[in-house]
Design a protein around this motif. Structure first.
Motif, PDB file in Angstrom:
ATOM      1  N   GLY A  10       1.479  45.248 -44.003  1.00  0.00           N
ATOM      2  CA  GLY A  10       1.300  45.026 -42.997  1.00  0.00           C
ATOM      3  C   GLY A  10       0.265  46.248 -42.412  1.00  0.00           C
ATOM      4  N   LEU A  11       0.435  46.923 -42.848  1.00  0.00           N
ATOM      5  CA  LEU A  11      -0.827  48.623 -42.421  1.00  0.00           C
ATOM      6  C   LEU A  11      -2.035  47.334 -42.743  1.00  0.00           C
ATOM      7  N   VAL A  12      -2.277  46.886 -43.703  1.00  0.00           N
ATOM      8  CA  VAL A  12      -3.205  45.718 -43.928  1.00  0.00           C
ATOM      9  C   VAL A  12      -4.159  44.643 -42.229  1.00  0.00           C
ATOM     10  N   ALA A  13      -2.917  43.894 -42.220  1.00  0.00           N
ATOM     11  CA  ALA A  13      -2.899  42.754 -41.321  1.00  0.00           C
ATOM     12  C   ALA A  13      -2.867  44.039 -39.582  1.00  0.00           C
ATOM     13  N   GLY A  14      -2.009  44.700 -39.611  1.00  0.00           N
ATOM     14  CA  GLY A  14      -2.431  45.935 -38.465  1.00  0.00           C
ATOM     15  C   GLY A  14      -4.044  45.922 -38.295  1.00  0.00           C
ATOM     16  N   LEU A  15      -4.852  46.666 -38.993  1.00  0.00           N
ATOM     17  CA  LEU A  15      -5.471  46.672 -39.451  1.00  0.00           C
ATOM     18  C   LEU A  15      -6.925  46.145 -38.636  1.00  0.00           C
ATOM     19  N   LEU A  16      -6.780  44.950 -39.220  1.00  0.00           N
ATOM     20  CA  LEU A  16      -7.310  44.036 -39.776  1.00  0.00           C
ATOM     21  C   LEU A  16      -7.120  43.614 -38.159  1.00  0.00           C
ATOM     22  N   ALA A  17      -5.915  43.109 -37.488  1.00  0.00           N
ATOM     23  CA  ALA A  17      -5.605  42.882 -36.360  1.00  0.00           C
ATOM     24  C   ALA A  17      -6.662  43.720 -35.238  1.00  0.00           C
ATOM     25  N   ARG A  18      -5.948  44.751 -35.459  1.00  0.00           N
ATOM     26  CA  ARG A  18      -7.193  45.703 -34.371  1.00  0.00           C
ATOM     27  C   ARG A  18      -9.291  45.634 -34.385  1.00  0.00           C
ATOM     28  N   ALA A  19      -8.599  45.487 -35.591  1.00  0.00           N
ATOM     29  CA  ALA A  19     -10.547  45.709 -35.395  1.00  0.00           C
ATOM     30  C   ALA A  19     -10.811  44.708 -35.112  1.00  0.00           C
ATOM     31  N   ILE A  20     -10.924  43.068 -34.820  1.00  0.00           N
ATOM     32  CA  ILE A  20     -10.772  41.996 -34.659  1.00  0.00           C
ATOM     33  C   ILE A  20     -11.036  41.927 -32.720  1.00  0.00           C
ATOM     34  N   LYS A  21      -9.195  42.376 -32.320  1.00  0.00           N
ATOM     35  CA  LYS A  21      -8.699  42.446 -30.937  1.00  0.00           C
ATOM     36  C   LYS A  21     -10.407  43.159 -30.107  1.00  0.00           C
ATOM     37  N   PRO A  22     -10.964  42.594 -29.112  1.00  0.00           N
ATOM     38  CA  PRO A  22     -12.085  43.901 -28.661  1.00  0.00           C
ATOM     39  C   PRO A  22     -10.437  44.693 -27.861  1.00  0.00           C
ATOM     40  N   GLY A  23     -11.388  45.581 -27.154  1.00  0.00           N
ATOM     41  CA  GLY A  23     -10.072  46.837 -26.758  1.00  0.00           C
ATOM     42  C   GLY A  23      -9.916  48.140 -27.555  1.00  0.00           C
ATOM     43  N   ILE A  30       2.373  54.485 -37.498  1.00  0.00           N
ATOM     44  CA  ILE A  30       3.391  54.038 -37.683  1.00  0.00           C
ATOM     45  C   ILE A  30       3.420  52.406 -36.772  1.00  0.00           C
ATOM     46  N   MET A  31       2.873  52.356 -35.956  1.00  0.00           N
ATOM     47  CA  MET A  31       2.748  51.105 -34.803  1.00  0.00           C
ATOM     48  C   MET A  31       1.790  50.528 -35.688  1.00  0.00           C
ATOM     49  N   THR A  32       0.838  50.586 -35.789  1.00  0.00           N
ATOM     50  CA  THR A  32      -0.152  49.531 -36.707  1.00  0.00           C
ATOM     51  C   THR A  32       0.870  49.219 -37.612  1.00  0.00           C
ATOM     52  N   ILE A  33       1.237  49.463 -38.787  1.00  0.00           N
ATOM     53  CA  ILE A  33       1.825  49.447 -39.993  1.00  0.00           C
ATOM     54  C   ILE A  33       3.192  48.332 -39.319  1.00  0.00           C
ATOM     55  N   LEU A  35       3.252  47.340 -36.282  1.00  0.00           N
ATOM     56  CA  LEU A  35       2.855  45.568 -35.372  1.00  0.00           C
ATOM     57  C   LEU A  35       2.488  44.781 -37.022  1.00  0.00           C
ATOM     58  N   GLY A  36       1.757  45.585 -38.113  1.00  0.00           N
ATOM     59  CA  GLY A  36       1.341  44.141 -38.784  1.00  0.00           C
ATOM     60  C   GLY A  36       2.705  43.391 -39.944  1.00  0.00           C
ATOM     61  N   ILE A  37       3.840  44.097 -40.081  1.00  0.00           N
ATOM     62  CA  ILE A  37       4.758  43.435 -40.377  1.00  0.00           C
ATOM     63  C   ILE A  37       5.753  42.363 -39.554  1.00  0.00           C
ATOM     64  N   VAL A  38       5.750  42.570 -38.791  1.00  0.00           N
ATOM     65  CA  VAL A  38       6.207  41.920 -36.850  1.00  0.00           C
ATOM     66  C   VAL A  38       5.693  40.840 -37.045  1.00  0.00           C
ATOM     67  N   GLY A  39       3.651  41.306 -37.009  1.00  0.00           N
ATOM     68  CA  GLY A  39       2.572  40.131 -36.599  1.00  0.00           C
ATOM     69  C   GLY A  39       2.842  39.207 -38.469  1.00  0.00           C
ATOM     70  N   ILE A  69      -2.311  40.077 -33.993  1.00  0.00           N
ATOM     71  CA  ILE A  69      -3.161  39.607 -32.940  1.00  0.00           C
ATOM     72  C   ILE A  69      -2.356  39.352 -31.360  1.00  0.00           C
ATOM     73  N   ILE A  70      -1.684  37.955 -31.896  1.00  0.00           N
ATOM     74  CA  ILE A  70      -0.762  37.417 -30.726  1.00  0.00           C
ATOM     75  C   ILE A  70       0.332  38.951 -30.029  1.00  0.00           C
ATOM     76  N   LEU A  71       0.847  39.730 -30.700  1.00  0.00           N
ATOM     77  CA  LEU A  71       1.203  40.551 -30.867  1.00  0.00           C
ATOM     78  C   LEU A  71       0.589  42.009 -29.674  1.00  0.00           C
ATOM     79  N   LEU A  72      -0.619  41.974 -30.192  1.00  0.00           N
ATOM     80  CA  LEU A  72      -1.503  43.020 -29.401  1.00  0.00           C
ATOM     81  C   LEU A  72      -1.505  42.726 -28.125  1.00  0.00           C
ATOM     82  N   PHE A  73      -1.985  41.295 -28.203  1.00  0.00           N
ATOM     83  CA  PHE A  73      -2.398  40.496 -26.692  1.00  0.00           C
ATOM     84  C   PHE A  73      -0.633  41.250 -25.917  1.00  0.00           C
TER      85      PHE A  73
END
Length: 84
Positions: A10-23, A30-33, A35-39, A69-73
C-alpha cells in the motif's frame, strides 16, 4: 497476504501514484498508505471486471497504482469542493 505485506504494498502503490499524478497532494504517510491499500482493492476490483488476475507481482502492483491514481483524482475533487 499478511497485514504487514499489505501495508508495504500500500505504501509503495500510494507513493508511486503520488509521483505519477501531477500536482501537489498535501497528505501524510498514513493517508498515503491508506490511499495505496484502498487503491489496491479498487485496482483488484477493476482487474476482475476485465478478467485479469492481479493477485500479485507486477500486474497486482500496476492495478494497485491505477486504483490509487483514481482515488487521488477523487480526493482532489472532494478537497477542492470544500475549499471553494
Amino acid at each position: 497476504m499478511s497485514f504487514i505485506w499489505m501495508i508495504i504494498v500500500g505504501l509503495v502503490a500510494g507513493l508511486l501514484a503520488r509521483a505519477i499524478k501531477p500536482g501537489s497532494d498535501p497528505m501524510g504517510w498514513i493517508m498515503t498508505i491508506v490511499l495505496g491499500i484502498v487503491g489496491a482493492m479498487l485496482g483488484g476490483f477493476i482487474a476482475s471486471l476485465i478478467g485479469i488476475n492481479a493477485d500479485g507481482g507486477f500486474t497486482g502492483l500496476l492495478f494497485s497504482v491505477i486504483g490509487a491514481i483514481i482515488l487521488l483524482f477523487l480526493y482532489e475533487m472532494i478537497v477542492n469542493k470544500r475549499r471553494v
